[in-house]
Design a protein around this motif. Structure first.
Motif, short mmCIF file in Angstrom:
data_model
loop_
_atom_site.label_atom_id
_atom_site.label_comp_id
_atom_site.label_asym_id
_atom_site.label_seq_id
_atom_site.Cartn_x
_atom_site.Cartn_y
_atom_site.Cartn_z
N PRO A 9 0.83 -1.21 0.00
CA PRO A 9 0.00 0.00 0.00
C PRO A 9 0.87 1.26 0.00
CG PRO A 9 -0.77 -1.57 1.63
CD PRO A 9 0.55 -2.08 1.14
N SER A 10 0.39 2.29 -0.67
CA SER A 10 1.14 3.53 -0.75
C SER A 10 1.07 4.29 0.57
CB SER A 10 0.59 4.40 -1.88
OG SER A 10 -0.73 4.81 -1.56
N ILE A 11 1.91 5.31 0.69
CA ILE A 11 1.92 6.14 1.90
C ILE A 11 0.56 6.79 2.14
CG2 ILE A 11 2.90 8.23 2.93
CD1 ILE A 11 5.59 7.39 1.81
N PRO A 12 -0.12 7.35 1.09
CA PRO A 12 -1.45 7.92 1.36
C PRO A 12 -2.43 6.92 1.96
CG PRO A 12 -0.64 8.68 -0.76
CD PRO A 12 0.33 7.64 -0.29
N VAL A 13 -2.41 5.67 1.49
CA VAL A 13 -3.30 4.65 2.04
C VAL A 13 -2.97 4.40 3.51
CG1 VAL A 13 -3.96 2.21 1.93
CG2 VAL A 13 -3.73 3.56 -0.17
N MET A 14 -1.67 4.31 3.81
CA MET A 14 -1.27 4.09 5.21
C MET A 14 -1.65 5.27 6.10
SD MET A 14 2.48 2.32 4.79
CE MET A 14 2.70 0.76 3.94
N LEU A 15 -1.47 6.49 5.60
CA LEU A 15 -1.80 7.68 6.39
C LEU A 15 -3.30 7.78 6.63
CD1 LEU A 15 0.59 10.37 4.86
CD2 LEU A 15 0.78 9.23 7.08
N LEU A 16 -4.09 7.52 5.60
CA LEU A 16 -5.54 7.56 5.75
C LEU A 16 -6.02 6.50 6.74
CD1 LEU A 16 -6.57 8.10 2.02
CD2 LEU A 16 -6.94 9.72 3.90
N SER A 17 -5.46 5.30 6.63
CA SER A 17 -5.84 4.23 7.55
C SER A 17 -5.41 4.57 8.98
CB SER A 17 -5.20 2.91 7.11
OG SER A 17 -5.63 2.55 5.81
N GLY A 18 -4.21 5.14 9.12
CA GLY A 18 -3.74 5.53 10.45
C GLY A 18 -4.63 6.59 11.07
N ALA A 19 -5.05 7.57 10.26
CA ALA A 19 -5.94 8.61 10.77
C ALA A 19 -7.28 8.03 11.19
CB ALA A 19 -6.13 9.69 9.71
N ALA A 20 -7.80 7.09 10.40
CA ALA A 20 -9.06 6.43 10.76
C ALA A 20 -8.93 5.66 12.06
CB ALA A 20 -9.49 5.48 9.64
N LEU A 21 -7.78 5.02 12.26
CA LEU A 21 -7.55 4.28 13.50
C LEU A 21 -7.53 5.22 14.70
CD1 LEU A 21 -6.92 1.51 14.74
CD2 LEU A 21 -4.49 2.01 14.39
N VAL A 22 -6.93 6.39 14.54
CA VAL A 22 -6.89 7.38 15.62
C VAL A 22 -8.31 7.82 15.98
CG1 VAL A 22 -6.20 9.73 16.24
CG2 VAL A 22 -4.56 8.20 15.14
N LEU A 23 -9.13 8.10 14.97
CA LEU A 23 -10.52 8.51 15.23
C LEU A 23 -11.29 7.40 15.94
CD1 LEU A 23 -11.59 10.44 12.00
CD2 LEU A 23 -10.59 11.32 14.11
N LEU A 24 -11.04 6.15 15.55
CA LEU A 24 -11.71 5.03 16.20
C LEU A 24 -11.29 4.94 17.67
CD1 LEU A 24 -13.66 2.70 15.33
CD2 LEU A 24 -11.64 1.24 15.21
N LEU A 25 -10.01 5.16 17.95
CA LEU A 25 -9.54 5.14 19.33
C LEU A 25 -10.17 6.27 20.14
CD1 LEU A 25 -5.74 4.38 18.75
CD2 LEU A 25 -7.45 2.85 19.74
N LEU A 26 -10.30 7.46 19.54
CA LEU A 26 -10.93 8.58 20.23
C LEU A 26 -12.40 8.30 20.51
CD1 LEU A 26 -9.38 11.65 18.38
CD2 LEU A 26 -8.86 10.85 20.69
N LEU A 27 -13.03 7.51 19.64
CA LEU A 27 -14.43 7.16 19.84
C LEU A 27 -14.62 6.31 21.09
CD1 LEU A 27 -17.40 6.94 18.85
CD2 LEU A 27 -16.66 4.98 17.48
N VAL A 28 -13.73 5.35 21.31
CA VAL A 28 -13.90 4.42 22.43
C VAL A 28 -13.14 4.85 23.68
CG1 VAL A 28 -14.37 2.48 20.93
CG2 VAL A 28 -12.03 2.94 21.60
N HIS A 29 -12.16 5.75 23.53
CA HIS A 29 -11.43 6.24 24.70
C HIS A 29 -10.97 7.66 24.40
CE1 HIS A 29 -9.31 5.71 28.53
NE2 HIS A 29 -8.39 6.48 28.00
#
Length: 336
Positions: A9-29
Motif C-alpha cells: 500500500p502507498s503512503i497515502p493509504v497508510m496515512l488515511l488508515s492511520g488517521a481512521a484508527l486514531v478517530l476510532l480510538l478517540l471514539l472508544v477512549h
C-alpha cells in the motif's frame, strides 16, 4: 485460490488508515470527554412546560455511547439557584417513560454495550491489517490480534471476575443500573453481569416474572450468538484474507460502514421501546416509533434526537476508509 493484493500500500493509504484508527480510538477512549471516557455518539432530550429552560436548559437529556447510556444534564449556574450536583436525567427520563409503559433505558442494547470493546478492537485490527503490506504479514497480524481479542473476550464472559475486563463505561452504566459498588460486582462473570443488569432493568417498574424470564432468555441466547459470531468472524477473516481477494476489501469496508450499523441498531432499539409497552403503565398509548433524527412529540413532551461528537468520529472513519479504498483500488489497477 486467489491470493489477494500483494503490492505494498502507498503512503497515502497508510496515512488515511492511520488517521481512521486514531478517530476510532478517540471514539472508544476519548481523553477530552472526562468521565465517561468514550465519546457520546447520539443525544436525546425531552422538553415540556414542567421542565422550564431556566432549570433545564437542555431539557431532560441523555447521551448514548457505544458502551453505555449516561446523564446529559449539566449544572445550572444562576443567582437564583445553587446545585450541589446535577440532576440525573437518565433516571428522570426513565421515570417519565414508565408512565406510558416504556422499559428503562438500560434494557436497550444490553449485548451491544457489553461487547463494544471487543467489536471495536476487531474493527481497529481490520484497519491495521488493511494498511499492512503483504498477504503473509496481513494474515499474521489478523491471526495474532484476533486470538488476543478472542482470549480477552472469553475471559471476560466466562471467568469469575471477568466483568472487570469490560470497558469502564459499561461497568459504570451497569453499576448505576443495579445500584452496586465495584466490590459488589467484582466476582461476577461477564455473562452473569449482562443477565443480572438486564433483569434489574426489566423489573424496575414492571416486575412481571414471566415476561422477565422470557426476555432474559432471549438476551442470554443473543449473548452466546454474538460471542460465537465474533470468534467465527475472526477465524473467517484470517482464512478469507489469506485465500480470497474480496476479504481484503472487507478489512476497510466494514469499518467504513460503522455509522450505518450504529443508526440501524439505534433505530431498531427505538422501535422496540415504542412497540414493547408494558400494560402496567399508568397511561395507555398506542405503539409508536420514537424519533430517530430530528424533533418529535409524545403527549405533552417535545422530543429531540441528534448526532453527537462520537457520530462525527464515526463519519470521519467512514470517509477516511472510503478514500483509502479508492486510492488502493487505483493502485492495484495500475499495478503500482
Amino acid at each position: 485460490m486467489n491470493t489477494g493484493p500483494e503490492k505494498r500500500p502507498s503512503i497515502p493509504v497508510m496515512l488515511l488508515s492511520g488517521a481512521a484508527l486514531v478517530l476510532l480510538l478517540l471514539l472508544v477512549h476519548n481523553p477530552f470527554t472526562g468521565t465517561p471516557t468514550s465519546a457520546p455518539v447520539w443525544w436525546v432530550s425531552l422538553t415540556a412546560p414542567q421542565y422550564p429552560d431556566a432549570a433545564f436548559p437542555d431539557g431532560i437529556r441523555i447521551h448514548f455511547h457505544v458502551d453505555g447510556v449516561f446523564n446529559g444534564c449539566r449544572y445550572v449556574e444562576s443567582q437564583e439557584t445553587y446545585e450541589s450536583e446535577r440532576l440525573n436525567c437518565k433516571h428522570e427520563m426513565d421515570a417519565i417513560n414508565h408512565y406510558v409503559g416504556m422499559y428503562p433505558i438500560a434494557s436497550g442494547a444490553p449485548v451491544e454495550r457489553a461487547f463494544a470493546p471487543f467489536v471495536f478492537s476487531l474493527l481497529g485490527l481490520m484497519i491495521v491489517a488493511f494498511a499492512l503490506p503483504g498477504r503473509l504479514l496481513r494474515t499474521g497480524a489478523l491471526a495474532v490480534g484476533g486470538i488476543a481479542i478472542a482470549v480477552w473476550m472469553s475471559l471476560a464472559i466466562h471467568t469469575e471476575g471477568g466483568v472487570l475486563l469490560f470497558s469502564p463505561n459499561y461497568l459504570a452504566d451497569m453499576q448505576g443500573t443495579m445500584d452496586l459498588d465495584r466490590e459488589d460486582i467484582a466476582e461476577m462473570t461477564g455473562f452473569e453481569a449482562i443477565q443480572e443488569s438486564y433483569h434489574e432493568a426489566l423489573g424496575r417498574y414492571f416486575p412481571n416474572p414471566e415476561t422477565m424470564k422470557m426476555r432474559a432468555g432471549i438476551v442470554a441466547t443473543a449473548t452466546w450468538l454474538v460471542y460465537g459470531g465474533l470468534i467465527a468472524a475472526i477465524a473467517l477473516l484470517v482464512v478469507g484474507v489469506w485465500r480470497w481477494r474480496p476479504f481484503y476489501w472487507l478489512l476497510a469496508g466494514v469499518p467504513m460502514l460503522l455509522p450505518v450499523f450504529f443508526v440501524l441498531d439505534y433505530a431498531g432499539w427505538l422501535w422496540w421501546f415504542g412497540h414493547s409497552l408494558n400494560e402496567m403503565g399508568a397511561f395507555t398509548v398506542k405503539p409508536f416509533m420514537p424519533t430517530v433524527f430530528g424533533d418529535g412529540k409524545v403527549a405533552q413532551f417535545a422530543t429531540h434526537s441528534y448526532p453527537n461528537t462520537g457520530f462525527g468520529l464515526m463519519m470521519g472513519v467512514a470517509v477516511l476508509m472510503a478514500a483509502a479504498m479508492v486510492i488502493r483500488s487505483r493502485e492495484l489497477k495500475r499495478g503500482q
